[in-house]
Design a protein around this motif. Structure first.
Motif, PDB file in Angstrom:
ATOM      1  N   ALA A 147     -32.192 101.163  26.415  1.00  0.00           N
ATOM      2  CA  ALA A 147     -31.794 100.870  25.039  1.00  0.00           C
ATOM      3  C   ALA A 147     -31.065 102.064  24.426  1.00  0.00           C
ATOM      4  N   ALA A 148     -30.121 101.764  23.532  1.00  0.00           N
ATOM      5  CA  ALA A 148     -29.342 102.797  22.853  1.00  0.00           C
ATOM      6  C   ALA A 148     -29.304 102.506  21.357  1.00  0.00           C
ATOM      7  N   ASN A 149     -28.958 103.512  20.590  1.00  0.00           N
ATOM      8  CA  ASN A 149     -28.843 103.376  19.136  1.00  0.00           C
ATOM      9  C   ASN A 149     -27.577 102.587  18.814  1.00  0.00           C
ATOM     10  N   ILE A 150     -27.727 101.433  18.169  1.00  0.00           N
ATOM     11  CA  ILE A 150     -26.572 100.576  17.893  1.00  0.00           C
ATOM     12  C   ILE A 150     -25.604 101.229  16.909  1.00  0.00           C
ATOM     13  N   ASN A 151     -26.082 102.173  16.119  1.00  0.00           N
ATOM     14  CA  ASN A 151     -25.185 102.867  15.181  1.00  0.00           C
ATOM     15  C   ASN A 151     -24.210 103.802  15.891  1.00  0.00           C
ATOM     16  N   LEU A 152     -24.465 104.060  17.178  1.00  0.00           N
ATOM     17  CA  LEU A 152     -23.581 104.912  17.965  1.00  0.00           C
ATOM     18  C   LEU A 152     -22.875 104.137  19.065  1.00  0.00           C
ATOM     19  N   ALA A 153     -23.094 102.818  19.117  1.00  0.00           N
ATOM     20  CA  ALA A 153     -22.558 102.008  20.212  1.00  0.00           C
ATOM     21  C   ALA A 153     -21.068 101.771  20.041  1.00  0.00           C
ATOM     22  N   SER A 154     -20.345 101.773  21.150  1.00  0.00           N
ATOM     23  CA  SER A 154     -18.918 101.451  21.152  1.00  0.00           C
ATOM     24  C   SER A 154     -18.726  99.954  21.373  1.00  0.00           C
ATOM     25  N   GLN A 155     -17.508  99.494  21.232  1.00  0.00           N
ATOM     26  CA  GLN A 155     -17.217  98.083  21.451  1.00  0.00           C
ATOM     27  C   GLN A 155     -17.498  97.687  22.895  1.00  0.00           C
ATOM     28  N   ILE A 209     -29.698 100.234   9.018  1.00  0.00           N
ATOM     29  CA  ILE A 209     -30.995 100.896   8.871  1.00  0.00           C
ATOM     30  C   ILE A 209     -32.119 100.027   9.420  1.00  0.00           C
ATOM     31  N   ASP A 210     -31.773  98.786   9.805  1.00  0.00           N
ATOM     32  CA  ASP A 210     -32.750  97.888  10.416  1.00  0.00           C
ATOM     33  C   ASP A 210     -31.998  96.887  11.283  1.00  0.00           C
ATOM     34  N   ILE A 211     -32.589  96.502  12.409  1.00  0.00           N
ATOM     35  CA  ILE A 211     -31.917  95.597  13.337  1.00  0.00           C
ATOM     36  C   ILE A 211     -31.684  94.222  12.720  1.00  0.00           C
ATOM     37  N   ALA A 239     -32.208 104.806  11.362  1.00  0.00           N
ATOM     38  CA  ALA A 239     -31.552 104.980  10.055  1.00  0.00           C
ATOM     39  C   ALA A 239     -30.742 106.271  10.025  1.00  0.00           C
ATOM     40  N   PRO A 240     -29.626 106.271   9.278  1.00  0.00           N
ATOM     41  CA  PRO A 240     -28.802 107.479   9.173  1.00  0.00           C
ATOM     42  C   PRO A 240     -29.614 108.680   8.687  1.00  0.00           C
ATOM     43  N   GLN A 247     -34.668  95.017   0.104  1.00  0.00           N
ATOM     44  CA  GLN A 247     -35.908  95.804   0.113  1.00  0.00           C
ATOM     45  C   GLN A 247     -35.870  96.932   1.137  1.00  0.00           C
ATOM     46  N   LEU A 248     -34.885  96.871   2.053  1.00  0.00           N
ATOM     47  CA  LEU A 248     -34.731  97.992   2.994  1.00  0.00           C
ATOM     48  C   LEU A 248     -34.226  99.233   2.274  1.00  0.00           C
ATOM     49  N   TYR A 249     -33.558  99.028   1.117  1.00  0.00           N
ATOM     50  CA  TYR A 249     -32.969 100.133   0.374  1.00  0.00           C
ATOM     51  C   TYR A 249     -33.741 100.498  -0.889  1.00  0.00           C
ATOM     52  N   LEU A 250     -34.538  99.543  -1.413  1.00  0.00           N
ATOM     53  CA  LEU A 250     -35.185  99.739  -2.711  1.00  0.00           C
ATOM     54  C   LEU A 250     -36.700  99.670  -2.612  1.00  0.00           C
TER      55      LEU A 250
END
Length: 287
Positions: free
Chosen positions: A156-164, A192-194, A219-220, A281-284
Motif C-alpha cells: 500500500a502507498a499514500n494516495i496523496n503521493l500517487a501518480s497517474q 485527509i480520509d479515504i 492527512a497533510p 466533519q473531517l474538517y470541523l
C-alpha cells in the motif's frame, strides 16, 4: 411674382445642361429597371453523379468503421463494450465478478466457461480475442513464473503521493478515472480520509475495494480540525465544501444561537449540504 419667374429663366447653355442631366437620369432608371426584369440564370449542376458517388463512398466508409471489430483483450470488456458485442447483462456481470476475484481469462474456452456465452457468439467474436504474448506464446526460462493476481503481495502507498500510472494499476481505474482522482485531490489540497475518494465520478464500490488494498490516506502535514464555534470567516472558507454564502449563514446562525450545541442545529443553516456532513466533519469540530 417676378422673383419667382426669374428662378426659371435660363439661357440656352443652361437649358442644354438641364436637358442632358434629365436624359442621363432617364437612361439610368431605364437601365436599372431592365436589369431587375431579367430572368435569373438557371442553376446548372454539372457532374452531379460524381458528387453523389463521393457522398455514398464516404457513407459506406463511415458505416464500415462503426461495424469493424478490432482485436481486444476480453479481460477488459466494459459494460458498454459488452453491450455492443451482444453480451447479455448476466454474462457481463459473470465476467466482472470473475475478474474482481483476481483471476484472468486466458483462452476462449475460459471465457465461455466464465460467462456461459453461446457457441455461436463465441465462434463469431473469439477470432478478435487478443491475449498477452506470454499467454499465447509462452517461452520457457524467459519469464518469471506468473503469480495470480490474488496471490500477489500488494504494497500500500499514500494516495496523496500517487501518480497517474500508479492509480491505473488498480483494477477498474483507467486513464480518465485516474485523472479525475488527481483533480479531486488537487481541489481538496490533499485527501485527509479515504472516504473522500469515493466521491469521484465513475468510481464504483468494487473499484473502491480494490483501491483500498493499494492505497491509504495520510492527512497533510500540519492538518488540524477547525472549531466551528470559534472559527473565523477565512478558516471556514478554507474548507472545500463551503462557499461565501454558506459561511455567512453559519456565522449568522452561530451568533443567534450563541454557538452551535449539536450538528442537528448546524444542518438547519440555509443551503447546508447535509449529504456531505460526514465529509465536512473531517474538517470541523464543535468542541
Amino acid at each position: 411674382m417676378n422673383n419667382i419667374k426669374s428662378l426659371f429663366a435660363f439661357d440656352r447653355s443652361q437649358q442644354r445642361g438641364i436637358f442632358i442631366l434629365l436624359l442621363f437620369i432617364i437612361l439610368v432608371v431605364a437601365g436599372l429597371y431592365y436589369i431587375r426584369t431579367l430572368p435569373p440564370d438557371p442553376l446548372v449542376l454539372d457532374n452531379v453523379s460524381s458528387y453523389q458517388h463521393r457522398v455514398d463512398s464516404l457513407t459506406r466508409i463511415q458505416q464500415s468503421r462503426r461495424d469493424t471489430i478490432y482485436p481486444f483483450n476480453p479481460n477488459y470488456i466494459t459494460d458498454y463494450r459488452g453491450y455492443k458485442l451482444g453480451l447479455s447483462v448476466e454474462e457481463i456481470d459473470r465476467l466482472h465478478r470473475f475478474r474482481e476475484s483476481g483471476k484472468w481469462v486466458n483462452s476462449k474456452k475460459d471465457f465461455q466457461k466464465v460467462t456461459q456465452v453461446s457457441d455461436q457468439w463465441l465462434d463469431s467474436i473469439s477470432p478478435y480475442f487478443k491475449f498477452p504474448e506470454w499467454v499465447t506464446n509462452p517461452k520457457k526460462n524467459t519469464y518469471k513464473t506468473f503469480v495470480p493476481y490474488k496471490d500477489r503481495k500488494v504494497v500500500a502507498a499514500n494516495i496523496n503521493l500517487a501518480s497517474q500510472d500508479q492509480l491505473k494499476k488498480v483494477y477498474g481505474i483507467g486513464p480518465a478515472l485516474s485523472v479525475r482522482i488527481i483533480k479531486e485531490r488537487d481541489r481538496l489540497k490533499g485527501f485527509i480520509d479515504i472516504s473522500q475518494v469515493r466521491g469521484v465520478y465513475g468510481l464504483t464500490d468494487s473499484t473502491m475495494v480494490q483501491l483500498k488494498k493499494h492505497f491509504y490516506v495520510t492527512a497533510p502535514v500540519g492538518f488540524k480540525k477547525i472549531a466551528l464555534n470559534t472559527a473565523t470567516d477565512e478558516q471556514l472558507l478554507a474548507i472545500p465544501y463551503f462557499d461565501d454564502y454558506l459561511v455567512d449563514k453559519l456565522m449568522e446562525q452561530r451568533t443567534l444561537r450563541d454557538g452551535f450545541k449539536s450538528w442537528d442545529k448546524v444542518m438547519l443553516t440555509s443551503r447546508f449540504p447535509q449529504e456531505k456532513l460526514s465529509l465536512i466533519q473531517l474538517y470541523l469540530t464543535l468542541d
